[in-house]
Design a protein around this motif. Structure first.
Motif, PDB file in Angstrom:
ATOM      1  N   VAL A 745      16.660  31.324 -24.423  1.00 55.79           N
ATOM      2  CA  VAL A 745      16.161  31.702 -23.104  1.00 55.79           C
ATOM      3  C   VAL A 745      14.795  31.080 -22.850  1.00 55.79           C
ATOM      4  CG1 VAL A 745      15.342  33.647 -21.717  1.00 55.79           C
ATOM      5  CG2 VAL A 745      17.495  33.820 -22.949  1.00 55.79           C
ATOM      6  N   ILE A 746      13.919  31.125 -23.858  1.00 55.64           N
ATOM      7  CA  ILE A 746      12.580  30.547 -23.705  1.00 55.64           C
ATOM      8  C   ILE A 746      12.670  29.044 -23.462  1.00 55.64           C
ATOM      9  CG2 ILE A 746      10.358  30.194 -24.819  1.00 55.64           C
ATOM     10  CD1 ILE A 746      10.868  33.059 -24.073  1.00 55.64           C
ATOM     11  N   LEU A 747      13.493  28.349 -24.242  1.00 56.23           N
ATOM     12  CA  LEU A 747      13.631  26.908 -24.061  1.00 56.23           C
ATOM     13  C   LEU A 747      14.183  26.569 -22.682  1.00 56.23           C
ATOM     14  CD1 LEU A 747      15.029  25.848 -27.565  1.00 56.23           C
ATOM     15  CD2 LEU A 747      12.729  25.458 -26.645  1.00 56.23           C
ATOM     16  N   LEU A 748      15.153  27.360 -22.217  1.00 52.06           N
ATOM     17  CA  LEU A 748      15.718  27.109 -20.902  1.00 52.06           C
ATOM     18  C   LEU A 748      14.678  27.317 -19.809  1.00 52.06           C
ATOM     19  CD1 LEU A 748      18.171  26.526 -19.110  1.00 52.06           C
ATOM     20  CD2 LEU A 748      18.713  28.969 -19.177  1.00 52.06           C
ATOM     21  N   VAL A 749      13.890  28.368 -19.923  1.00 52.76           N
ATOM     22  CA  VAL A 749      12.847  28.624 -18.931  1.00 52.76           C
ATOM     23  C   VAL A 749      11.820  27.497 -18.923  1.00 52.76           C
ATOM     24  CG1 VAL A 749      10.893  30.131 -18.405  1.00 52.76           C
ATOM     25  CG2 VAL A 749      13.118  31.127 -18.934  1.00 52.76           C
ATOM     26  N   THR A 750      11.445  27.041 -20.109  1.00 48.31           N
ATOM     27  CA  THR A 750      10.483  25.934 -20.183  1.00 48.31           C
ATOM     28  C   THR A 750      11.050  24.675 -19.535  1.00 48.31           C
ATOM     29  OG1 THR A 750       9.606  26.854 -22.251  1.00 48.31           O
ATOM     30  CG2 THR A 750       9.076  24.564 -21.752  1.00 48.31           C
ATOM     31  N   ALA A 751      12.323  24.395 -19.790  1.00 48.96           N
ATOM     32  CA  ALA A 751      12.935  23.208 -19.188  1.00 48.96           C
ATOM     33  C   ALA A 751      12.984  23.314 -17.669  1.00 48.96           C
ATOM     34  CB  ALA A 751      14.344  23.018 -19.751  1.00 48.96           C
ATOM     35  N   LEU A 752      13.295  24.513 -17.149  1.00 53.19           N
ATOM     36  CA  LEU A 752      13.346  24.680 -15.697  1.00 53.19           C
ATOM     37  C   LEU A 752      11.974  24.574 -15.049  1.00 53.19           C
ATOM     38  CD1 LEU A 752      15.917  27.641 -15.431  1.00 53.19           C
ATOM     39  CD2 LEU A 752      16.312  25.218 -14.921  1.00 53.19           C
ATOM     40  N   SER A 753      10.909  24.844 -15.816  1.00 50.36           N
ATOM     41  CA  SER A 753       9.553  24.780 -15.254  1.00 50.36           C
ATOM     42  C   SER A 753       8.987  23.364 -15.241  1.00 50.36           C
ATOM     43  CB  SER A 753       8.621  25.699 -16.032  1.00 50.36           C
ATOM     44  OG  SER A 753       8.441  25.227 -17.361  1.00 50.36           O
ATOM     45  N   LEU A 754       9.610  22.428 -15.959  1.00 56.33           N
ATOM     46  CA  LEU A 754       9.056  21.075 -16.049  1.00 56.33           C
ATOM     47  C   LEU A 754       8.986  20.367 -14.701  1.00 56.33           C
ATOM     48  CD1 LEU A 754      10.571  19.779 -19.421  1.00 56.33           C
ATOM     49  CD2 LEU A 754       8.256  20.591 -18.960  1.00 56.33           C
ATOM     50  N   PRO A 755      10.015  20.457 -13.827  1.00 56.79           N
ATOM     51  CA  PRO A 755       9.865  19.781 -12.519  1.00 56.79           C
ATOM     52  C   PRO A 755       8.645  20.258 -11.736  1.00 56.79           C
ATOM     53  CG  PRO A 755      12.156  20.365 -12.911  1.00 56.79           C
ATOM     54  CD  PRO A 755      11.368  21.010 -13.991  1.00 56.79           C
ATOM     55  N   VAL A 756       8.356  21.561 -11.801  1.00 55.04           N
ATOM     56  CA  VAL A 756       7.167  22.075 -11.106  1.00 55.04           C
ATOM     57  C   VAL A 756       5.904  21.531 -11.764  1.00 55.04           C
ATOM     58  CG1 VAL A 756       5.912  24.162 -10.471  1.00 55.04           C
ATOM     59  CG2 VAL A 756       8.415  24.142 -10.422  1.00 55.04           C
ATOM     60  N   LEU A 757       5.889  21.458 -13.097  1.00 54.45           N
ATOM     61  CA  LEU A 757       4.740  20.904 -13.803  1.00 54.45           C
ATOM     62  C   LEU A 757       4.488  19.469 -13.378  1.00 54.45           C
ATOM     63  CD1 LEU A 757       2.613  20.887 -16.108  1.00 54.45           C
ATOM     64  CD2 LEU A 757       4.475  20.214 -17.652  1.00 54.45           C
ATOM     65  N   TRP A 758       5.540  18.675 -13.304  1.00 51.55           N
ATOM     66  CA  TRP A 758       5.360  17.267 -12.926  1.00 51.55           C
ATOM     67  C   TRP A 758       4.866  17.130 -11.486  1.00 51.55           C
ATOM     68  CZ3 TRP A 758      10.833  16.163 -15.235  1.00 51.55           C
ATOM     69  CH2 TRP A 758      10.744  16.193 -16.639  1.00 51.55           C
ATOM     70  N   ARG A 759       5.334  18.044 -10.628  1.00 50.28           N
ATOM     71  CA  ARG A 759       4.876  17.963  -9.240  1.00 50.28           C
ATOM     72  C   ARG A 759       3.396  18.311  -9.118  1.00 50.28           C
ATOM     73  NH1 ARG A 759       4.473  21.587  -5.208  1.00 50.28           N
ATOM     74  NH2 ARG A 759       5.507  23.208  -6.433  1.00 50.28           N
ATOM     75  N   LEU A 760       2.948  19.264  -9.976  1.00 51.93           N
ATOM     76  CA  LEU A 760       1.538  19.661  -9.925  1.00 51.93           C
ATOM     77  C   LEU A 760       0.614  18.648 -10.591  1.00 51.93           C
ATOM     78  CD1 LEU A 760       1.870  23.463 -10.760  1.00 51.93           C
ATOM     79  CD2 LEU A 760       1.430  22.441  -8.532  1.00 51.93           C
ATOM     80  N   MET A 761       1.166  17.776 -11.420  1.00 56.82           N
ATOM     81  CA  MET A 761       0.337  16.802 -12.121  1.00 56.82           C
ATOM     82  C   MET A 761       0.087  15.578 -11.233  1.00 56.82           C
ATOM     83  SD  MET A 761       1.953  17.017 -15.956  1.00 56.82           S
ATOM     84  CE  MET A 761       1.046  15.568 -16.458  1.00 56.82           C
ATOM     85  N   ARG A 762      -0.587  15.825 -10.147  1.00 54.76           N
ATOM     86  CA  ARG A 762      -0.950  14.757  -9.220  1.00 54.76           C
ATOM     87  C   ARG A 762      -2.443  14.842  -8.927  1.00 54.76           C
ATOM     88  NH1 ARG A 762       3.941  15.669  -4.808  1.00 54.76           N
ATOM     89  NH2 ARG A 762       5.683  15.164  -6.210  1.00 54.76           N
ATOM     90  N   ALA A 763      -3.006  13.703  -8.638  1.00 55.98           N
ATOM     91  CA  ALA A 763      -4.435  13.677  -8.346  1.00 55.98           C
ATOM     92  C   ALA A 763      -4.779  14.417  -7.061  1.00 55.98           C
ATOM     93  CB  ALA A 763      -4.914  12.225  -8.230  1.00 55.98           C
ATOM     94  N   GLU A 764      -3.749  14.593  -6.169  1.00 53.32           N
ATOM     95  CA  GLU A 764      -4.015  15.315  -4.925  1.00 53.32           C
ATOM     96  C   GLU A 764      -4.420  16.760  -5.183  1.00 53.32           C
ATOM     97  OE1 GLU A 764      -1.522  13.439  -5.537  1.00 53.32           O
ATOM     98  OE2 GLU A 764      -1.312  11.930  -3.957  1.00 53.32           O
ATOM     99  N   GLY A 765      -4.125  17.264  -6.399  1.00 54.06           N
ATOM    100  CA  GLY A 765      -4.482  18.627  -6.714  1.00 54.06           C
ATOM    101  C   GLY A 765      -5.980  18.853  -6.815  1.00 54.06           C
TER     102      GLY A 765
END
Length: 769
Positions: A745-765
């Motif tokens: 369950v933890i691994l699945l949750v972490t995998a599902l959170s990666l797209p949001v992490l990548w979207r937040l990793m922008r200089a516009e932040g």
């Protein structure tokens, strides 16, 4: 409450929705997080009503007389029980025939189906029309002229039918007469051991949910503290800031309660299409207990205020900023051990006091003890995480980022997995208890599936003379390799001096069939044999006995030439006993009685598909009131099986909720750290490095939480086993499965959170308003 306090609470409520899109996103996350927990709690307090509604509908359609005589009237309806199975699903079937001008109707019907017509449940109707129901349509090929209403079904997924007939008689075995359907619901309650299991199941499944609700209330804590610093800057003191924070938390909790109510009622409308462990309920059954529902509505906002005020103790909110006092302060261990120790002490007086025959126990004592032990996991985990991570140094960049974040604020990561750790600890304790008591709720049948796999009982219209034809049809069925036919009747032996009336079995079959029951040696038609089994009564040769077949009774004298033979192990009945006779040794009135029941033991090809259903189709053509059973060496107590199904269903729902809750927590943490992520990207940190850092940051508390959960679960399981008087035994396989599921369950949750992490990793932040 003074007017100033009320104004400060209202100001906090207004601030909960302030801050533009960021504030609305924060409020939405909190509402969703709290709402998930509230919806789960409302569903949990609806379970008693759901089970009671199912039980009441089952009692309202009761149609068995259990030996009582019912006089024939204008309301009389003959009912024949013809339950069956189709693959892995059970089907409730009844034959109905009117005896009076105004026959009684079972619930869910407006009229009795005419002979050759069926009334079916909606689920059975769908199955018969689907490609999966092709083999069943060969059996139930009658036109479906009516649909059974909800009042006649235990759940929307139940497979059931009523078939009209004109061939039933009141003296036919398996047929009863009813002038009204339904009996008083007199189902026995659970024995103390099963009741103890149910109580612990509720605690184990609901405590993680309540803990997540408390954790969800703290969403957006960093941004809230910064807003409070701004309030301090314009003149508010520390007490006012805390009351403003309490008002903000209360509104967020109320929004969560409202969201939870919406989720609950929206989910209730779809509950009829959901099946968990063969259990289905109607949406109208899902009604929360009013008192408990009101308690949830009041407790969640109150908990929000308490949790918020307590969380501010480690925060110094000053006009020029926020200082957190938890970074380097070592957490103390002694007070964290108080709760699990008190829990064990609360349960110890119950050691050896609960058994299947005991009078009962204090449910609240069990609830309190188990809750304290599991809450000990929640209090110990932050200390364990801090104690371990403060000793970690070096390693790859991703590892260092994760470890440093945990060292700065490991409590937030620990809180995220506390619910999982508590659930795992409780599941391990339950698994140990289930593994220990399972054997007590399993009965050895003595059946041997290695020698025969199916048992078929069917009536022969003309007595034993029909046996050869029935055997030929069964032998020609797809997948059947051999058929061993016989009939079994009852013998009433002479009364004993103490007045007891002993009985024995009488097996009728040809020489080949009898040779599989006992070592009969040479055999010709007309021979009889006495089985030498000291554990069962057997009449002597020449003894006067009475043959019983249902209501029919026939005097008979055991042949004087009957030989005593040693028994063999029968695949269905175990070690044989009684009297064995060939057809010519019985009176014609018994041997050729219409309706004499043939019992056939079948061996089947293990590679054949759906053999049991093919056999049932053949048997149905021969006798609709017959039966087809699989031969099993053990039989599980029905109530224990229902409790186990309820546990698996509840565990599946809780696991899904924990996964969804953790996802919300991770998304909230990422959103709160978006500027930090943008800074790291601006300095050239690679996406892969950040992804691994997030994974390590989650994995370390999870691993530590699982270790702590295993220890607490073993302690809980040991205490529970001593309470029911069972030796302590560790189910390592069960512990491994539970831990693996939690880790997945933890691994699945972490995998599902990666797209949001990548979207937040922008200089516009880095932009700010």
């Amino acid at each position: 409450m003074s007017p100033s306090w009320l104004r400060e609470l209202l100001l906090g409520a207004r601030m909960a929705l302030a801050g533009g899109r960021s504030g609305l996103a924060r409020a939405a996350l909190t509402a969703v997080g709290v709402g998930l927990g509230v919806a789960m709690l409302l569903a949990a307090v609806s379970i008693p009503h759901m089970m009671q509604a199912r039980s009441d509908r089952g009692a309202s359609r009761a149609d068995q007389n259990y030996g009582t005589q019912v006089e024939r009237t204008d309301r009389s309806t003959l009912v024949g029980e013809t339950d069956m199975a189709y693959r892995t699903d059970g089907i409730r079937g009844r034959l109905l025939q009117a005896e009076g001008a105004d026959p009684a109707l079972p619930p869910g019907l407006t009229a009795l189906p005419r002979p050759g017509e069926m009334a079916v449940s909606p689920a059975l109707a769908r199955l018969l029309l689907s490609p999966d129901g092709a083999l069943l349509r060969e059996r139930l090929h009658y036109p479906a002229t009516a649909i059974i209403g909800d009042k006649g079904l235990q759940g929307p997924g139940e497979l059931a039918f009523y078939l009209g007939s004109d061939k039933l008689t009141a003296d036919t075995p398996g047929v009863g007469r009813r002038n009204a359907f339904g009996d008083e619901n007199t189902s026995e309650g659970l024995d103390p051991v099963l009741l103890l299991l149910v109580v612990i199941i509720f605690v184990v499944l609901l405590l993680p949910v309540a803990m997540f609700v408390a954790s969800a209330i703290r969403f957006g804590g960093d941004s809230r503290d910064r807003r409070l610093a701004g309030v301090r800057l314009v003149g508010a003191d520390t007490g006012m800031a805390r009351r403003i924070a309490a008002g903000e938390a209360m509104l967020s909790a109320l929004l969560g309660v409202a969201a939870g109510a919406v989720m609950f009622f929206a989910g209730r409308s779809f509950v009829g299409s959901v099946e968990l462990m063969d259990i289905t309920v109607f949406p109208s059954d899902v009604q929360p207990d009013p008192v408990l529902a009101a308690l949830i509505v009041l407790a969640v906002p109150a908990a929000a205020v308490v949790v918020t005020v307590l969380s501010l103790r480690r925060v110094m909110i000053e006009p020029l900023g926020v200082v957190r006092r938890g970074g380097d302060t070592r957490r103390r261990l002694w007070w964290r051990l108080i709760m699990p120790v008190l829990g064990v002490l609360l349960l110890l007086p119950m050691v050896g006091s609960v058994s299947r025959s005991s009078e009962g126990f204090s449910e609240w004592q069990v609830i309190g003890g188990v809750c304290l032990i599991l809450l000990g996991v929640a209090t110990l985990l932050p200390w364990l995480v801090q104690s371990v991570v403060r000793r970690l140094h070096g390693g790859p960049v991703a590892w260092q980022l994760a470890v440093r974040r945990l060292q700065l604020d490991g409590s937030m990561s620990a809180r995220a997995v506390t619910g999982v750790a508590v659930a795992v600890a409780g599941a391990i304790g339950l698994q140990m208890m289930f593994a220990a008591v399972e054997a007590n709720y399993q009965q050895r049948t003595g059946q041997d599936p290695s020698r025969a796999q199916l048992y078929v009982a069917t009536a022969m219209p003309h007595g034993w003379s029909d046996a050869a034809g029935v055997v030929a049809k069964l032998a020609a069925t797809t997948g059947v390799t051999s058929v061993n036919p016989r009939a079994m009747l009852g013998l009433e032996l002479p009364a004993l001096p103490n007045g007891e009336q002993p009985g024995a079995a009488l097996f009728l079959g040809d020489c080949a069939a009898l040779s599989r029951i006992a070592e009969i040696g040479a055999c010709t038609d007309g021979d009889a044999y006495l089985v030498d089994n000291p554990e069962a009564p057997t009449p002597a040769a020449g003894a006067a006995v009475t043959i019983r077949d249902g209501e029919a009774q026939t005097p008979w004298t055991v042949p004087a030439g009957a030989r005593t033979v040693p028994p063999l192990s029968d695949p269905y009945y175990g070690l044989a006993s009684g009297v064995l006779v060939t057809p010519a040794a019985l009176p014609a009135a018994v041997r050729d009685r219409p309706g004499l029941q043939l019992q056939a033991l079948l061996t089947v090809d293990p590679a054949a598909v759906d053999v049991a259903d093919h056999v049932t189709n053949t048997r149905w053509e021969l006798d609709q009131l017959g039966a087809t059973w699989e031969i099993n060496p053990t039989m599980v107590d029905n109530k224990f099986a229902q409790v186990r199904k309820g546990l698996f269903a509840g565990a599946a729902v809780t696991l899904l909720l924990i996964g969804a809750s953790l996802l919300v927590v991770v998304l909230e943490q990422l959103r709160d750290r978006r500027r930090l992520l943008a800074v790291l990207v601006a300095f050239g940190t690679r996406r892969r490095t950040m992804s691994w850092a997030i994974l390590w940051q989650t994995a370390v508390p999870v691993v530590l939480g699982l270790v702590l959960a295993c220890a607490a679960g073993l302690a809980l399981g040991a205490v529970l086993l001593r309470i029911i008087g069972e030796p302590v035994a560790i189910d390592w396989a069960g512990i491994g499965i539970v831990s693996a599921l939690a880790g997945a369950v933890i691994l699945l949750v972490t995998a599902l959170s990666l797209p949001v992490l990548w979207r937040l990793m922008r200089a516009e932040g880095l932009r700010t308003e």
